[in-house]
Design a protein around this motif. Structure first.
Motif, short mmCIF file in Angstrom:
data_model
loop_
_atom_site.label_atom_id
_atom_site.label_comp_id
_atom_site.label_asym_id
_atom_site.label_seq_id
_atom_site.Cartn_x
_atom_site.Cartn_y
_atom_site.Cartn_z
N UNK A 43 -11.58 -15.64 49.88
CA UNK A 43 -12.26 -16.79 50.47
C UNK A 43 -13.77 -16.68 50.29
N UNK A 44 -14.32 -15.51 50.57
CA UNK A 44 -15.76 -15.30 50.39
C UNK A 44 -16.16 -15.43 48.92
N UNK A 45 -15.31 -14.93 48.03
CA UNK A 45 -15.60 -15.05 46.60
C UNK A 45 -15.58 -16.52 46.16
N UNK A 46 -14.63 -17.29 46.66
CA UNK A 46 -14.57 -18.71 46.31
C UNK A 46 -15.78 -19.46 46.83
N UNK A 47 -16.25 -19.11 48.00
CA UNK A 47 -17.47 -19.71 48.53
C UNK A 47 -18.68 -19.31 47.70
N UNK A 48 -18.76 -18.02 47.38
CA UNK A 48 -19.89 -17.50 46.60
C UNK A 48 -19.97 -18.13 45.21
N UNK A 49 -18.81 -18.31 44.58
CA UNK A 49 -18.77 -18.89 43.23
C UNK A 49 -18.79 -20.41 43.26
N UNK A 50 -18.88 -20.96 44.46
CA UNK A 50 -18.96 -22.41 44.68
C UNK A 50 -17.75 -23.18 44.15
N UNK A 51 -16.57 -22.59 44.32
CA UNK A 51 -15.31 -23.29 44.02
C UNK A 51 -14.91 -24.14 45.22
N UNK A 52 -15.32 -23.70 46.41
CA UNK A 52 -15.03 -24.41 47.66
C UNK A 52 -16.29 -24.44 48.50
N UNK A 53 -16.28 -25.34 49.48
CA UNK A 53 -17.38 -25.36 50.45
C UNK A 53 -16.82 -25.71 51.81
#
Length: 87
Positions: A43-53
């Motif tokens: 989840x943190x990786x997806x936020x960091x890579x801007x796949x999700x917000x």
């Protein structure tokens, strides 16, 4: 059941978000099939890579970004290529 790869897990989480509009992190965790610690890492990786917000409103929920939609699209293109050539 075969162990999922990192890319499969990312795709699965993104698809859950895509299919379940206005999903909150806790239901997403439950549906992901991951432990809470592993889910938090992804989840943190997806936020960091801007796949999700995260979207704040009455309740905090998660949505896909354009980059997240693009990942799903490209992932499916690769899977179709592999299937077409029986690799």
């Amino acid at each position: 059941m075969a162990k999922r790869t990192k890319l499969e897990i990312i795709r699965d989480i993104l698809k859950l978000i895509q299919d379940n509009h206005n999903i909150k992190p806790t239901p997403l965790l439950r549906r992901s099939g991951l432990s809470s610690s592993r889910f938090k890492q992804y989840y943190l990786e997806l936020l960091e890579k801007e796949f999700v917000k995260k979207v704040d409103g009455k309740s905090k929920h998660v949505v896909l970004t354009e980059r997240g939609f693009k990942f799903i699209e490209k992932y499916q293109t690769i899977i179709n290529f592999i299937d077409e050539f029986e690799l």
